[in-house]
Design a protein around this motif. Structure first.
Motif: not given
Lengths: 127, 127
Positions: A79-96
């Motif tokens: 569930t946390i991963s899902h929310h992080l993915k939404v933020l990342r897809t919106a361009g608000l966060i990056g991840g690596e």
């Protein structure tokens, strides 16, 4: 992470151009721009995602391991991963991914776009 | 207008206090504050409501008659009224009936609360 279907906000230079950073009260928004901004706003219009964004942005060093984020929530890792993915897809966060964990950071120019949108232009006409 | 059940954001002095205006990257948001901000963000996370907010805010004199707003949309008057009510319940606009029409204006301190929330604090740690 797999590809997602949510529209991406413009990145890099594009984000600085036409649609970027005009306060909402400057002039009527066009349909296209309003639709695009609504997608970005829907990404943050959720308590868990707001908390994740604030935890990532305020983390020492400007980035947070997913392992730093999950303990604060009574939610499963997917569930946390899902929310992080939404933020990342919106361009608000990056991840690596680095080794075992994925690390996330805020993309300030996209967060700033929302900040600029809600900057009032003028004092109200009424007292 | 009848009473609505959406939570109201703090108004007047309360809006300037504790929860107001801290950038999202300053410190982790608490559950209560995140829930309250999510309600405010849901109110603006809609293309029609974003356009209404921009039309009201940019209107000459700082306020707009509902009669100035409906023509721009291919929507019924009750639908426009619904969207205006959501914005008003969230505390982002005020409204007043004068004769035949209702007039609306932006409440700058509540719009500014969103603007301050998305003001990045720091440059990213990464290039």
């Amino acid at each position: 992470m797999t590809a997602t279907t949510l529209p991406l906000v413009p990145s890099g230079k594009d984000a600085q151009d036409a649609v970027c950073c005009a306060p909402i009260a400057r002039q009527p928004l066009g349909e296209g721009e309003a639709a695009e901004l609504a997608v970005l706003l829907k990404a943050v219009a959720d308590p868990v995602r707001l908390r994740l964004l604030s935890m990532i942005g305020s983390h020492a060093g400007g980035e947070a391991c997913v392992c730093d984020l999950t303990d604060a929530f009574d939610l499963t890792a997917p569930t946390i991963s899902h929310h992080l993915k939404v933020l990342r897809t919106a361009g608000l966060i990056g991840g690596e991914r680095r080794g075992t964990w994925v690390y996330y950071w805020i993309i300030p120019e996209h967060v700033a776009r929302l900040g600029a949108l809600f900057t009032p232009l003028v004092q109200p006409a009424r007292a």
